[in-house]
Design a protein around this motif. Sequence first.
Motif, short mmCIF file in Angstrom:
data_model
loop_
_atom_site.label_atom_id
_atom_site.label_comp_id
_atom_site.label_asym_id
_atom_site.label_seq_id
_atom_site.Cartn_x
_atom_site.Cartn_y
_atom_site.Cartn_z
N LEU A 17 -6.83 39.38 60.24
CA LEU A 17 -5.39 40.13 60.14
C LEU A 17 -5.44 40.98 59.06
CD1 LEU A 17 -2.55 40.43 60.76
CD2 LEU A 17 -2.02 38.61 59.30
N ALA A 47 -1.79 33.81 62.29
CA ALA A 47 -2.75 33.57 61.40
C ALA A 47 -3.68 32.62 62.01
CB ALA A 47 -2.60 33.41 59.90
N LYS A 84 7.71 39.82 58.03
CA LYS A 84 6.14 39.99 58.05
C LYS A 84 5.50 38.60 57.58
CE LYS A 84 4.70 43.49 55.20
NZ LYS A 84 4.68 44.41 54.10
N THR A 85 6.08 37.97 56.66
CA THR A 85 5.62 36.36 56.31
C THR A 85 5.81 35.45 57.54
OG1 THR A 85 6.24 36.81 54.03
CG2 THR A 85 5.82 34.63 54.66
N VAL A 127 1.09 45.32 64.19
CA VAL A 127 0.07 44.07 63.55
C VAL A 127 -1.35 44.71 63.64
CG1 VAL A 127 -0.93 41.90 63.98
CG2 VAL A 127 1.75 42.26 64.44
N GLU A 172 3.27 36.47 60.12
CA GLU A 172 1.78 36.26 59.51
C GLU A 172 1.53 34.49 59.89
OE1 GLU A 172 -1.15 36.22 55.64
OE2 GLU A 172 0.68 37.48 55.74
N ASP A 183 -3.18 44.00 58.43
CA ASP A 183 -1.92 44.20 57.80
C ASP A 183 -0.79 43.85 58.93
OD1 ASP A 183 -0.14 45.26 55.71
OD2 ASP A 183 -0.67 47.33 56.02
N ILE A 184 0.53 43.81 58.38
CA ILE A 184 1.59 43.79 59.15
C ILE A 184 2.65 44.73 58.57
CG2 ILE A 184 3.63 42.42 60.10
CD1 ILE A 184 1.76 39.94 59.72
#
Length: 153
Positions: free
Chosen positions: A24, A14, A6-7, A40, A10, A26-27
Motif C-alpha cells: 500500500l 492492509a 483513510k485509516t 488507493v 487502510e 498511499d490512500i
Amino acid sequence: MAQQIKTAVEEMIAPFLEQEGFELVDIEYVKEGSNWFLRVFVDKEGGIDIDDCSRISEFLSEKLDEKDPIPTAYFLEVSSPGAERPLKKPHDFVRAIGKNVFITTYEPIGGAKEFEGKLLEYKEEHGVVVQVLNKKTEIPADKIASARMAILF
C-alpha cells in the motif's frame, strides 16, 4: 473526516494486500469539483497491472459495502503510484537513495522551498541530503512538506 476514512480503508485492505504480496503506497480521499474520490495506490515487485487493480478494487468494494465507512457518494480508483510515486514512509526514502526526487519544504532552506535532484542520504530522525546540480542540501525531516520520485528530462 478524510483522515478517519483513510485509516478505516487502510485497516480494511492492509491484510489482504500483505497476503497477496502488494504494498500500500498511499490512500487519498479528496473532493474534486462536486465529486468525492477514494484513490488507493498500490505497488508490488515488478509493478502492478490492470488485473491486479481490478482484483484489489473488487475486494475493497465488497469491504466498503459491508462496513460502509464513507457517508457520501464517491468514486473508487485503484492504481499504480506511477513513475513519480510519493515518498511517505521511511522505506520509500531508503529505496529512493541514488535516484532523482522532488521535495518541497514548509519554509525556505538556503532561499529555496523546492529541491529537485539526487537523493544522497536519508536518516529518519534527521532528514535527507539532496544534491541539486553540484550543491548538497540538508533538509531536516520536520521541514519536508512533500516528497516524490522525479523524472528528469
